[in-house]
Motif scaffolding. Structure first.
Motif, short mmCIF file in Angstrom:
data_model
loop_
_atom_site.label_atom_id
_atom_site.label_comp_id
_atom_site.label_asym_id
_atom_site.label_seq_id
_atom_site.Cartn_x
_atom_site.Cartn_y
_atom_site.Cartn_z
N TYR A 259 31.38 50.14 21.43
CA TYR A 259 31.58 50.05 19.99
C TYR A 259 30.80 51.19 19.37
N ASN B 73 33.81 45.46 18.36
CA ASN B 73 32.73 44.47 18.24
C ASN B 73 33.26 43.03 18.19
N ARG C 138 29.57 52.02 16.55
CA ARG C 138 28.42 51.85 15.64
C ARG C 138 27.13 51.62 16.43
N LEU D 145 32.57 45.46 7.98
CA LEU D 145 32.43 46.80 7.39
C LEU D 145 33.79 47.39 7.00
#
Ligand SMILES: *[C@@H]1O[C@H](CO)[C@@H](O)[C@H](O)[C@H]1NC(C)=O
Ligand SMILES: *[C@@H]1O[C@H](CO)[C@@H](O)[C@H](O)[C@H]1NC(C)=O
Ligand SMILES: *[C@@H]1O[C@H](CO)[C@@H](O)[C@H](O)[C@H]1NC(C)=O
Length: 535
Positions: free
Chosen positions: A115, A151, A117, A158
């Motif tokens: 992921y 995720n 992020r 987000l």
């Protein structure tokens, strides 16, 4: 239609090639000013439609076997890009690249298992950018690839204003729910799986569920003044080909036998380029056929049946796409339609995606905006990438333009930027500043096709080789080099394969010219260009 929009539309149809540079500049300033005026009065809704594994097997793209009346009708008022390419012919890397505006190399994602992020950087996504600029954003169906790469939440909260909608029948994608021969007993996991809806779990299919949810959402937003960004992700034509059986009836089998002239494995293709289509082989209707590993072939009869089922799957989602479009106010909505990557249907004896060939990388990309009213499909022949979609939609919605990402190492600290180029000038009828090329890539665990590890989709820790592919106006040039998965570096001197195809003579990529001395100069030139572009 307002007078300004009419003027913008007229200007955008002018052929710029006959006009002096000064006048061109004035026209550009004028259209830019007008576009600003338009944006103040209208906040368009934006709808992005993603089809899983869809190559341009559509009527509007000139495919005479396709039965896609709804996509073709939509294209009547749209610009369609004839040479649009995916960044990697695999769902998760392609989608994360499209949705973050970053290349797989930047995201360090070539498989399904990280992921961005938490792994690389807290990059702003396309829907997130709209959300941060006042849009209500919503995801229906397969938009992000499910699982770790988003995720386990489709990057909610987000990216999206509400939790993403996933059809409840999605869980049966790889379940034995196909009818046995002649019978209605559901116990097979076939590749080719026409069904009667009432025999299916919950008596429906994932894409039917996603479209009803999208329609519900569109209706629910009718009274709101807040604009929305809606992404709808269809699961088909991804395998298995499970679709309502009536769609099969529209496709007689005969034309699918001699589907392509390029039906043999390219003799001078390096082995590392080959994908052994392990997912096709593993299905119940193929696994006992003793298809020789890794090169096959699949029998002519089965080849025709796979193609027929692919086209029937496309017709099925085209029908659902029609229902979605019928509910939209196209005077107030920007719509983009695309495939996440292509799919080989027996070209050079290949099947599925998992490669750097044109058939695996080329996708439909169709863009429609009320700002540019058209009365017939407008073909756009510039080379484009799925990376270009993010900045283009931002411009079409007249949000603050997305900055280009720095090319230095500090790029990872720049959280909101794009590695693609906006196609807005092209849609305005202006040219791009420079010749556009497409860069794609595909990883391999070794030089030869293997089952273990699966060379079609190696996990990061098994990746030893990366194939980088450059598409220019005339050529596809692909270089397979050593890749170090522990630090994401590549060694351009350590070469495992090199391919050069001249699309003017060989659109099927049957003849690898890389070893021919006559092509030395162009090969060297393309190699430098590729290395410079990848960095
Ligand atoms: C990532 O960015 C979002 C939006 O800008 C912010 O809300 C969030 O706190 C950031 N996360 C981290 C771990 O920095
Ligand atoms: C990712 O998921 C985990 C576990 O659900 C959660 O704790 C974390 O906040 C999520 N990360 C982001 C950036 O949303
Ligand atoms: C496939 O190979 C297996 C083992 O070699 C053999 O038993 C089987 O009969 C073969 N099947 C076909 C359809 O040729």
């Amino acid at each position: 239609m307002g007078i300004f929009q009419t003027a913008v539309a007229k200007v955008s149809r002018v052929d710029m090639s006959n006009i002096s540079p000064l006048l061109q500049l004035l026209l550009l300033l004028w259209t830019t000013l007008l576009a600003g005026t338009v944006s103040a009065s209208a906040r368009y809704n934006v709808v992005m439609v993603i089809f899983d594994d869809l190559r341009p097997a559509l009527g509007v793209y000139g495919d005479s076997l396709a039965r896609t009346p709804h996509l073709d009708a939509f294209a009547q008022g749209s610009s369609y890009f004839t040479r649009a390419y995916s960044q990697q012919a695999l769902c998760a890397p392609s989608r994360n690249s499209l949705l973050t505006g970053r290349r797989p190399d930047t995201l360090h994602l070539y498989d399904f298992y990280s992921y961005w992020r938490s792994f690389v950087g807290n990059f702003t996504t396309l829907p997130q950018y709209f959300k941060e600029h006042g849009y209500y954003t919503y995801s229906c169906g397969k938009v992000f690839h499910p699982g770790l790469s988003s995720n386990n939440s489709d990057d909610y909260p987000l990216s999206w204003s509400a939790p993403a909608f996933r059809p409840r029948t999605e869980q049966f994608m790889n379940s034995p729910v196909c009818p046995d021969h002649g019978g209605s007993v559901l116990r097979k996991n076939y590749l080719i799986c026409p069904v009667q809806l009432q025999t299916q779990p919950y008596k429906t299919l994932p894409d039917i569920e996603s479209v009803s949810e999208a329609l519900r959402f569109i209706d629910s937003r009718k009274r709101s003044r807040q604009p929305y960004f809606l992404a709808v992700g269809f699961h088909k034509p991804h395998i298995n080909f499970r679709f309502p059986r009536q769609f099969l009836g529209r496709f007689p089998l005969a034309p699918f036998y001699n589907y392509t002239e390029d039906a043999v494995k390219p003799p001078d293709m390096p082995d590392v380029a080959w994908n052994p289509y392990t997912d096709v082989r593993s299905r119940d209707d193929f696994k006992h056929k003793n298809i020789s590993f890794p090169y096959g072939p699949i029998s002519r009869q089965q080849a025709a049946q796979i193609r027929q089922a692919y086209y029937a799957s496309v017709a099925y989602v085209d029908d659902l796409f029609g229902k979605l479009m019928a509910r939209l106010d196209l005077e107030r909505t920007v719509v983009v339609v695309l495939g996440d990557h292509g799919w080989s249907l027996g070209e050079h004896a290949e099947w599925a995606k998992y490669s750097n060939f044109e058939v695996a990388l080329r996708v439909p990309l169709i863009i429609r905006s009320p700002e540019f009213p058209l009365i017939q499909p407008r073909p756009m022949h510039s080379i484009t990438e799925l990376l270009d979609v993010f900045p283009t939609l931002v411009d079409l919605a007249h949000l603050p333009p997305l900055p280009a990402c720095n090319r230095s190492s500090s790029a990872l600290e720049q959280l909101t930027c794009s590695e693609g180029k906006s196609l807005y000038p092209l849609l305005q009828g202006l040219g791009l500043a420079e010749e556009h090329v497409a860069i794609s890539q595909y990883p391999r665990p070794g030089m030869l096709p293997t089952k273990h590890p699966n060379s079609d989709k190696p996990k990061l820790r098994n990746i030893k080789i990366m194939g980088y592919s450059l598409r220019t106006n005339y050529y596809r040039y692909t270089l397979w080099v050593r890749f170090h998965a522990h630090n994401f570096s590549r060694d351009w001197q350590n070469i495992y394969g090199e391919e050069l195809y001249d699309h003017r003579l060989d659109s099927g990529e049957e003849f690898n010219l890389a070893a021919l001395p006559e092509f030395n100069a162009i090969r060297q030139h393309l190699r430098c260009r590729l290395i410079e572009a990848v960095g």
